[in-house]
Write an enzyme that holds these catalytic residues in place. Structure first.
Site, PDB file in Angstrom:
ATOM      1  N   ARG A 238     -20.277  28.139  70.712  1.00  0.00           N
ATOM      2  CA  ARG A 238     -19.610  27.474  70.809  1.00  0.00           C
ATOM      3  C   ARG A 238     -18.837  28.027  69.419  1.00  0.00           C
ATOM      4  O   ARG A 238     -17.502  28.773  69.286  1.00  0.00           O
ATOM      5  CB  ARG A 238     -19.069  26.278  70.904  1.00  0.00           C
ATOM      6  CG  ARG A 238     -19.716  26.020  72.318  1.00  0.00           C
ATOM      7  CD  ARG A 238     -19.417  24.348  72.443  1.00  0.00           C
ATOM      8  NE  ARG A 238     -18.767  23.090  71.549  1.00  0.00           N
ATOM      9  CZ  ARG A 238     -18.867  22.569  71.220  1.00  0.00           C
ATOM     10  NH1 ARG A 238     -20.300  21.526  71.060  1.00  0.00           N
ATOM     11  NH2 ARG A 238     -18.132  21.610  70.859  1.00  0.00           N
TER      12      ARG A 238
ATOM     13  N   HIS B 192     -25.005   6.611  65.579  1.00  0.00           N
ATOM     14  CA  HIS B 192     -24.572   8.357  65.355  1.00  0.00           C
ATOM     15  C   HIS B 192     -23.005   8.024  64.990  1.00  0.00           C
ATOM     16  O   HIS B 192     -22.442   7.964  64.907  1.00  0.00           O
ATOM     17  CB  HIS B 192     -24.699   9.222  67.485  1.00  0.00           C
ATOM     18  CG  HIS B 192     -24.210  10.604  67.318  1.00  0.00           C
ATOM     19  ND1 HIS B 192     -25.323  11.139  66.722  1.00  0.00           N
ATOM     20  CD2 HIS B 192     -23.174  10.736  66.755  1.00  0.00           C
ATOM     21  CE1 HIS B 192     -24.670  12.445  67.060  1.00  0.00           C
ATOM     22  NE2 HIS B 192     -23.411  12.789  66.877  1.00  0.00           N
TER      23      HIS B 192
ATOM     24  N   ASP C 161     -28.067  22.327  74.905  1.00  0.00           N
ATOM     25  CA  ASP C 161     -27.049  22.339  74.056  1.00  0.00           C
ATOM     26  C   ASP C 161     -27.408  23.677  72.847  1.00  0.00           C
ATOM     27  O   ASP C 161     -26.340  23.842  72.252  1.00  0.00           O
ATOM     28  CB  ASP C 161     -27.371  21.002  73.260  1.00  0.00           C
ATOM     29  CG  ASP C 161     -25.979  20.827  72.571  1.00  0.00           C
ATOM     30  OD1 ASP C 161     -24.783  20.947  72.895  1.00  0.00           O
ATOM     31  OD2 ASP C 161     -26.685  20.574  70.867  1.00  0.00           O
TER      32      ASP C 161
ATOM     33  N   SER D  30     -22.050  17.451  74.439  1.00  0.00           N
ATOM     34  CA  SER D  30     -22.860  17.778  73.461  1.00  0.00           C
ATOM     35  C   SER D  30     -23.728  16.641  73.058  1.00  0.00           C
ATOM     36  O   SER D  30     -25.222  16.451  72.416  1.00  0.00           O
ATOM     37  CB  SER D  30     -22.368  18.769  72.038  1.00  0.00           C
ATOM     38  OG  SER D  30     -22.654  19.314  71.563  1.00  0.00           O
TER      39      SER D  30
ATOM     40  N   LYS E 266     -27.800  14.821  73.940  1.00  0.00           N
ATOM     41  CA  LYS E 266     -28.965  14.578  73.301  1.00  0.00           C
ATOM     42  C   LYS E 266     -29.529  13.062  73.005  1.00  0.00           C
ATOM     43  O   LYS E 266     -29.664  12.537  72.512  1.00  0.00           O
ATOM     44  CB  LYS E 266     -28.118  14.996  71.266  1.00  0.00           C
ATOM     45  CG  LYS E 266     -28.315  16.695  71.595  1.00  0.00           C
ATOM     46  CD  LYS E 266     -27.745  17.381  70.703  1.00  0.00           C
ATOM     47  CE  LYS E 266     -26.438  16.998  70.105  1.00  0.00           C
ATOM     48  NZ  LYS E 266     -25.580  17.962  69.322  1.00  0.00           N
TER      49      LYS E 266
HETATM   50  N1  URA Z   1     -21.571  17.123  67.106  1.00  0.00           N
HETATM   51  C1  URA Z   1     -22.401  17.564  68.044  1.00  0.00           C
HETATM   52  O1  URA Z   1     -23.750  17.302  68.041  1.00  0.00           O
HETATM   53  N2  URA Z   1     -21.773  18.471  68.910  1.00  0.00           N
HETATM   54  C2  URA Z   1     -20.444  18.700  68.875  1.00  0.00           C
HETATM   55  O2  URA Z   1     -20.253  19.581  69.599  1.00  0.00           O
HETATM   56  C3  URA Z   1     -19.720  18.292  67.963  1.00  0.00           C
HETATM   57  C4  URA Z   1     -20.612  17.241  66.857  1.00  0.00           C
END
Ligand code: URA
Length: 428
Positions: free
Chosen positions: A168, A82, A161, A183, A187
């Site tokens: 947000r 990621h 999310d 967040s 995931k």
């Molecule tokens: N990437 C994400 O998936 N969530 C965030 O809050 C910031 C970056």
């Protein structure tokens, strides 16, 4: 229990219980908690923060708010990667095939561009007919066959999310570290790889502007991983200038193919690709980093990584000979002479979005071929009237002065900054 008491508790900087956090997440999924109440709690969290325990409960409640992918039938160690988001970051396109060619299974769910940062899914979609929407069965079968699949985040994963992120974005609560960590990790945990390498970008083209913030985010994500029995490595990498030379979807695919074909330039991109791949192979095969690095270099130099990339494109229906890239190309010359001292990376990312490489609204159509290819980077000397970049345009225009204003010059030589800032493998 009611949401007003929970908001008030966080307003007073008190620690929320597991039950209160699950009540909140379940309430937003069932639409029993209103957006204005959610926004209020998000702001209280942003101002007062959360303890590590609260962050782990929040992440797990979010993860459980949707489906969790079950990859057990593969009977393999699954490794994921990621990036917290940057400009010119095309590493997934290169690292995925390298790691899969080293016989480690890469199950990757990626995102689209977010704000001024590009997204892996948009880059793959610049390859004609590449399908980013596989069903779960197709995803698993492809992993069985070729060890790699790269898809868009499945819609039924981490429903919380989607709600929280949208709020947000419009309530100035994106920058909260507990909210970013939960967040990202909810995931990652829902896509359920066994081991994850996270590239935490630091600098003026990243969400984390300082090393301190990036270290804290890394610490939180590793802590959440540990609480869920997942091994996580965080690599902090420099984002004070774009990664590589190319910014823009199909331009980045071309640069990725060049590295997969054995080229070692741009060297920052090559170095980061080696570091990320080495860590993923080392985790996936449980071997030393030295041995993993040898395997990575072997598959790059013998064309096996490029073959794996082509196989991936073909499996997902893409035509690698058909990159969407018809554009007019303009050479931009420097008005000044000197060593490049700094690059406003966020602004370059914004300008690339402005010419059509990214979106302002979900439904915007991307011009896949547009973008910028730098000819010079920090530390390079530029003469007056020498080319500093090329810009690729299609439907939208740009002011040359806006592009040139992203560069600052120095008369004295500039020391290049380190690319890999830190590697964090464990926390207390
Ligand atoms: N990437 C994400 O998936 N969530 C965030 O809050 C910031 C970056």
């Amino acid at each position: 229990m009611n949401i007003i008491e929970i908001i008030d508790k966080k307003r007073l900087n008190k620690e929320l219980t597991k039950e209160e956090i699950y009540f909140f997440i379940n309430g937003i999924i069932k639409e029993e908690i209103k957006d204005y109440q959610t926004s209020s709690l998000l702001m209280a969290i942003t101002i007062n923060g959360m303890t590590d325990e609260e962050i782990v409960y929040l992440t797990n409640a979010m993860k459980e708010s949707g489906e969790i992918v079950n990859l057990e039938s593969l009977n393999k160690i699954i490794v994921d990667k990621h990036s917290t988001g940057g400009v010119g970051d095309k590493t997934t396109l290169i690292v995925g095939p390298i790691v899969a060619a080293c016989d480690v299974c890469v199950a990757k769910m990626s995102g689209r561009g977010l704000g001024f940062t590009g997204g892996t899914i948009d880059k793959f979609e610049s390859i004609e007919n590449f399908n980013v929407n596989l069903s779960l069965d197709e995803f698993i079968n492809q992993l069985k066959d070729i060890n790699i699949a790269i898809v868009s985040q499945m819609a039924n994963l981490v429903k919380a999310d989607k709600i929280l992120y949208a709020l947000r974005d419009v309530t100035a609560t994106v920058s909260s570290l507990p909210l970013i960590a939960s967040s990202i990790m909810s995931k990652k945990l829902a896509s359920n790889a066994d081991k994850i390498v996270i590239d935490v970008k630091v600098g003026n083209g990243a969400l984390m502007k300082t090393k301190e913030e990036a270290l804290e985010l890394a610490r939180l994500m590793i802590k959440i991983g540990k609480a869920n029995n997942k091994e996580i490595i965080c690599i902090l990498s420099n984002m004070n200038q774009p990664l590589g030379y190319a910014i823009g979807n199909s331009l980045e695919v071309e640069e990725a193919i060049s590295i997969l074909s054995g080229n070692k330039q741009p060297n920052d991109l090559y170095e980061l690709v080696l570091e990320l791949s080495t860590n993923m192979v080392s985790l996936g095969k449980n071997i030393s980093k030295e041995k993993a690095r040898e395997e990575v270099i072997f598959v790059l130099e013998n064309g096996l990584a490029l073959e794996k990339f082509k196989q991936l494109i073909k499996y997902q229906g893409g035509d690698i000979n058909n990159l969407q890239n018809e554009c007019k190309i303009f050479s931009i010359k420097s008005l000044k002479q000197g060593y490049i001292k700094s690059i406003d990376t966020q602004k370059l990312g914004e300008l690339t979005r402005q010419i059509g490489a990214g979106r302002y609204f979900k439904e915007d159509k991307i011009d896949y071929g547009v973008g910028i290819v730098l000819s010079k980077k920090i530390g390079d000397f530029v003469s007056k009237d020498e080319e500093i970049m090329k810009v690729y345009l299609k439907n939208k225009d740009i002011k040359i002065m806006d592009l040139l204003s992203c560069f600052e010059f120095s008369e004295k030589e500039v020391i290049k900054e380190k690319l890999i800032i830190d590697i964090i493998t464990d926390v207390k």
